[in-house]
Design a protein around this motif. Structure first.
Motif, PDB file in Angstrom:
ATOM      1  N   VAL A  91      31.954  42.225 -46.383  1.00 21.18           N
ATOM      2  CA  VAL A  91      30.630  41.777 -45.722  1.00 21.18           C
ATOM      3  C   VAL A  91      30.015  40.915 -46.801  1.00 21.18           C
ATOM      4  N   ALA A  92      29.749  41.010 -47.988  1.00 25.33           N
ATOM      5  CA  ALA A  92      29.229  40.216 -48.737  1.00 25.33           C
ATOM      6  C   ALA A  92      29.460  38.994 -49.205  1.00 25.33           C
ATOM      7  N   ALA A  93      31.166  38.840 -48.805  1.00 26.53           N
ATOM      8  CA  ALA A  93      32.094  37.336 -48.945  1.00 26.53           C
ATOM      9  C   ALA A  93      31.224  36.641 -48.265  1.00 26.53           C
ATOM     10  N   GLY A  94      32.021  37.383 -46.571  1.00 28.44           N
ATOM     11  CA  GLY A  94      31.021  36.360 -45.536  1.00 28.44           C
ATOM     12  C   GLY A  94      29.564  36.299 -45.579  1.00 28.44           C
ATOM     13  N   ALA A  95      28.464  36.843 -45.737  1.00 27.55           N
ATOM     14  CA  ALA A  95      26.694  36.778 -46.343  1.00 27.55           C
ATOM     15  C   ALA A  95      26.828  35.300 -47.327  1.00 27.55           C
ATOM     16  N   GLY A  96      28.100  35.068 -48.568  1.00 25.31           N
ATOM     17  CA  GLY A  96      28.008  34.133 -49.198  1.00 25.31           C
ATOM     18  C   GLY A  96      28.060  32.790 -48.427  1.00 25.31           C
ATOM     19  N   THR A  97      28.919  32.551 -47.699  1.00 27.26           N
ATOM     20  CA  THR A  97      29.642  30.969 -47.120  1.00 27.26           C
ATOM     21  C   THR A  97      28.103  30.589 -46.308  1.00 27.26           C
ATOM     22  N   VAL A  98      27.390  31.473 -46.277  1.00 27.91           N
ATOM     23  CA  VAL A  98      25.460  30.466 -46.480  1.00 27.91           C
ATOM     24  C   VAL A  98      25.404  29.950 -47.460  1.00 27.91           C
ATOM     25  N   ALA A  99      25.533  30.463 -48.284  1.00 30.34           N
ATOM     26  CA  ALA A  99      25.604  29.794 -50.054  1.00 30.34           C
ATOM     27  C   ALA A  99      26.611  28.214 -49.969  1.00 30.34           C
ATOM     28  N   LEU A 100      27.782  28.629 -49.522  1.00 35.38           N
ATOM     29  CA  LEU A 100      28.491  27.561 -49.831  1.00 35.38           C
ATOM     30  C   LEU A 100      28.577  26.058 -48.106  1.00 35.38           C
ATOM     31  N   GLU A 101      27.672  26.399 -47.295  1.00 38.84           N
ATOM     32  CA  GLU A 101      27.325  25.482 -46.122  1.00 38.84           C
ATOM     33  C   GLU A 101      26.001  24.765 -47.506  1.00 38.84           C
ATOM     34  N   MET A 102      25.421  25.330 -47.958  1.00 35.12           N
ATOM     35  CA  MET A 102      24.597  25.378 -48.723  1.00 35.12           C
ATOM     36  C   MET A 102      24.898  24.161 -49.427  1.00 35.12           C
ATOM     37  N   LEU A 103      25.827  24.373 -50.291  1.00 32.22           N
ATOM     38  CA  LEU A 103      26.109  22.918 -51.499  1.00 32.22           C
ATOM     39  C   LEU A 103      26.394  22.418 -51.012  1.00 32.22           C
ATOM     40  N   GLU A 104      27.264  22.525 -50.257  1.00 34.10           N
ATOM     41  CA  GLU A 104      28.080  21.343 -49.755  1.00 34.10           C
ATOM     42  C   GLU A 104      27.580  20.327 -48.889  1.00 34.10           C
ATOM     43  N   GLU A 105      26.297  20.880 -48.738  1.00 30.99           N
ATOM     44  CA  GLU A 105      25.419  19.579 -47.975  1.00 30.99           C
ATOM     45  C   GLU A 105      24.283  18.849 -49.318  1.00 30.99           C
ATOM     46  N   LYS A 106      24.806  19.255 -50.026  1.00 29.96           N
ATOM     47  CA  LYS A 106      23.011  19.470 -51.235  1.00 29.96           C
ATOM     48  C   LYS A 106      23.635  19.968 -52.263  1.00 29.96           C
ATOM     49  N   PRO A 107      24.496  19.258 -52.391  1.00 31.47           N
ATOM     50  CA  PRO A 107      24.827  19.878 -54.039  1.00 31.47           C
ATOM     51  C   PRO A 107      24.550  19.671 -55.348  1.00 31.47           C
ATOM     52  N   ASP A 108      23.488  19.279 -55.214  1.00 31.80           N
ATOM     53  CA  ASP A 108      22.495  19.270 -56.507  1.00 31.80           C
ATOM     54  C   ASP A 108      21.031  19.651 -55.881  1.00 31.80           C
ATOM     55  N   LEU A 109      21.261  20.545 -55.762  1.00 31.89           N
ATOM     56  CA  LEU A 109      19.885  22.126 -55.704  1.00 31.89           C
ATOM     57  C   LEU A 109      20.095  22.264 -56.921  1.00 31.89           C
ATOM     58  N   ASP A 110      18.439  22.971 -57.491  1.00 33.07           N
ATOM     59  CA  ASP A 110      17.909  23.392 -59.056  1.00 33.07           C
ATOM     60  C   ASP A 110      18.492  24.634 -58.522  1.00 33.07           C
ATOM     61  N   CYS A 111      17.903  25.274 -57.246  1.00 39.26           N
ATOM     62  CA  CYS A 111      17.666  26.386 -57.374  1.00 39.26           C
ATOM     63  C   CYS A 111      18.052  27.086 -55.813  1.00 39.26           C
ATOM     64  N   LEU A 112      18.466  28.422 -55.910  1.00 41.15           N
ATOM     65  CA  LEU A 112      18.400  29.147 -54.554  1.00 41.15           C
ATOM     66  C   LEU A 112      17.900  30.319 -54.743  1.00 41.15           C
ATOM     67  N   VAL A 113      16.399  30.837 -53.810  1.00 38.08           N
ATOM     68  CA  VAL A 113      15.742  31.605 -53.617  1.00 38.08           C
ATOM     69  C   VAL A 113      15.709  32.407 -52.234  1.00 38.08           C
ATOM     70  N   VAL A 114      16.529  33.792 -53.054  1.00 36.57           N
ATOM     71  CA  VAL A 114      17.512  34.272 -51.130  1.00 36.57           C
ATOM     72  C   VAL A 114      16.650  35.245 -51.293  1.00 36.57           C
ATOM     73  N   PRO A 115      16.533  36.313 -50.756  1.00 37.54           N
ATOM     74  CA  PRO A 115      15.610  37.522 -49.963  1.00 37.54           C
ATOM     75  C   PRO A 115      16.516  38.940 -50.089  1.00 37.54           C
ATOM     76  N   ILE A 116      16.420  40.104 -50.988  1.00 33.82           N
ATOM     77  CA  ILE A 116      16.823  40.347 -51.228  1.00 33.82           C
ATOM     78  C   ILE A 116      16.596  41.941 -50.265  1.00 33.82           C
ATOM     79  N   GLY A 117      17.509  43.157 -49.782  1.00 34.78           N
ATOM     80  CA  GLY A 117      17.187  44.424 -49.425  1.00 34.78           C
ATOM     81  C   GLY A 117      17.853  45.180 -49.787  1.00 34.78           C
ATOM     82  N   GLY A 118      19.218  45.027 -49.613  1.00 34.57           N
ATOM     83  CA  GLY A 118      20.472  46.230 -50.042  1.00 34.57           C
ATOM     84  C   GLY A 118      21.478  44.687 -50.887  1.00 34.57           C
ATOM     85  N   GLY A 119      21.036  43.392 -51.472  1.00 33.48           N
ATOM     86  CA  GLY A 119      21.550  42.946 -52.024  1.00 33.48           C
ATOM     87  C   GLY A 119      23.058  42.350 -51.257  1.00 33.48           C
TER      88      GLY A 119
END
Length: 412
Positions: free
Chosen positions: A161-189
């Motif tokens: 489940v976490a690996a599937g969720a991680g695809t969000v970051a993969l897409e983000m960094l494919e489009e904008k690889p020079d991001l300095d920071c990710l700010v991500v909500p945490i519930g269960g994690g």
């Protein structure tokens, strides 16, 4: 010979996330990521928004649920899956399970709002209502898992489940690889575990910051050793988790730099800003990242910040309340409490002052009984709208200059 417990860090790698991306491609929306110029100006940072609220079920949860379903054997798919959830996981699992021909049972507490039950059933889930709390629903789901031979799909504490969720970051960094920071909500994690895994693999120097509602700082407290919170009524119910996942805790402890806490006013303001500026509906949990950035501007000043808007499922009446409360905080809506004499023309004289200042009256409420004024007096509450707080302040000053006892009614 004793068997070794697998290291959670070995159970979730960038390769797992890449494999999940290939597996779910075409079945979930590759959501847009756009720079918000206006929010960037407000925050003093470069704000990039990932619109996961545009998934079919309006949340990123589809990604992890689908990845877990696709990894099941044919036998397990035929038997069906089960989960305990009253939120976005239930809809994502039900939608993709039904699409794949996998029977899906969702156990929800009896206290779950009817709209969430209907939404889950509308995408094919078989809802079972059991217990008064999530813990009771969860226990029943695990019992049905054993009784019926079903496969339990955890909403967050699972590597697939976490690996599937991680695809969000993969897409983000494919489009904008020079991001300095990710700010991500945490519930269960689950989302943070997947996204931090990607960030650490692709850019180890990137700052990875988690966000929790101040009323539910479960992961923050688990990692700092502070006592667990009691909870409360938060706008960010999607991340209102009392006990974080064991697997996700191990990942977050190693791969996340820090966890920030945000209060209810900050969450409300972020939801309102996203609707007003970006014209996008985001639930409280989905707006938590923006809330944290705006509440900690110096920490993110000048940085390129990626924010996943992880969900958009918010009750329309609640959204309306949030928007009106935000207008009140900005001073564009106000309620003025005025002591008047109970005689003809008293209200007319007050109204003329509103007209003089071009402040629009929305509602008028009279109170004659429950007041400490003499019997010939009354309390009048006038709700009004103005261009800004300064316009209301000028009206109040003019009213007091005319001898009126007037006070603005503050938000709690």
């Amino acid at each position: 010979m004793t068997s070794q417990v697998p290291d959670p860090l070995d159970q979730l790698t960038i390769d797992d996330v890449r494999a999940a991306q290939a597996r779910i491609e075409g079945a979930v929306v590759r959501t847009p990521m756009l720079k918000s110029q206006t929010l960037s100006d407000i925050a003093g940072a470069e704000i990039w928004l990932k619109f996961e609220n545009l998934q079919f079920t309006a949340a990123y949860k589809e990604r992890g649920a689908l990845n877990a379903l696709l990894l099941l054997s044919e036998e397990r798919r035929a038997r069906g899956v089960i989960a305990a959830s009253a939120g976005n996981h239930s809809q994502g699992l039900s939608y993709h399970g039904t699409r794949l021909g996998v029977p899906v049972t969702i156990v929800m507490p009896k206290t779950t709002p009817a709209v969430k039950v209907m939404q889950t059933e509308s995408v094919g889930g078989n809802v079972v209502l059991e217990g008064q709390t999530f813990d009771e629903a969860y226990a029943h789901a695990r019992a049905l898992e054993q009784e019926r031979g079903l496969t339990f799909v955890h909403p967050f504490d699972d590597p697939d489940v976490a690996a599937g969720a991680g695809t969000v970051a993969l897409e983000m960094l494919e489009e904008k690889p020079d991001l300095d920071c990710l700010v991500v909500p945490i519930g269960g994690g689950g989302l943070m575990s997947g996204m931090s895994t990607v960030a650490r693999a692709l850019n180890p120097d990137m700052s990875v910051v988690g966000v929790e509602a101040a009323l539910f700082p479960s992961m923050h407290h688990a990692l700092t050793g502070e006592p667990m919170p009691e909870g409360g009524d938060t706008l960010a119910e999607g991340i209102a988790v009392k006990e974080p996942g064991k697997f996700t805790r191990a990942i977050i402890e190693k791969r996340v730099d820090e966890i920030l806490l945000v209060g209810e006013p900050e969450l409300e303001s972020a939801v309102a800003l996203l609707l007003q500026i970006e014209k996008t509906v985001v639930e409280g949990a989905g707006a938590a990242g923006l809330a944290a950035v705006l509440a900690n501007k110096s920490k993110f000043a000048g940085k390129k910040v990626g924010l996943p808007l992880c969900g958009g499922n918010i009750d329309s009446r609640l959204l309306a309340t949030v928007l009106l409360r935000n207008l009140a905080r900005e001073g564009r809506l106000a309620r003025l409490r005025i002591a008047l004499k109970d005689q003809p023309g008293a209200l007319h004289k007050v109204v003329s002052l509103f007209e003089r200042h071009n402040v629009n009256i929305i509602e008028v409420y009279h109170q004659r009984v429950f007041t400490k004024l003499p019997a010939k007096g009354l309390i009048t509450d006038i709700e009004c709208e103005a261009r800004n707080k300064s316009q209301v302040d000028a009206l109040i000053a003019d009213m007091r200059g005319a001898g009126y006892d007037v006070h603005p009614v503050e938000l709690a």
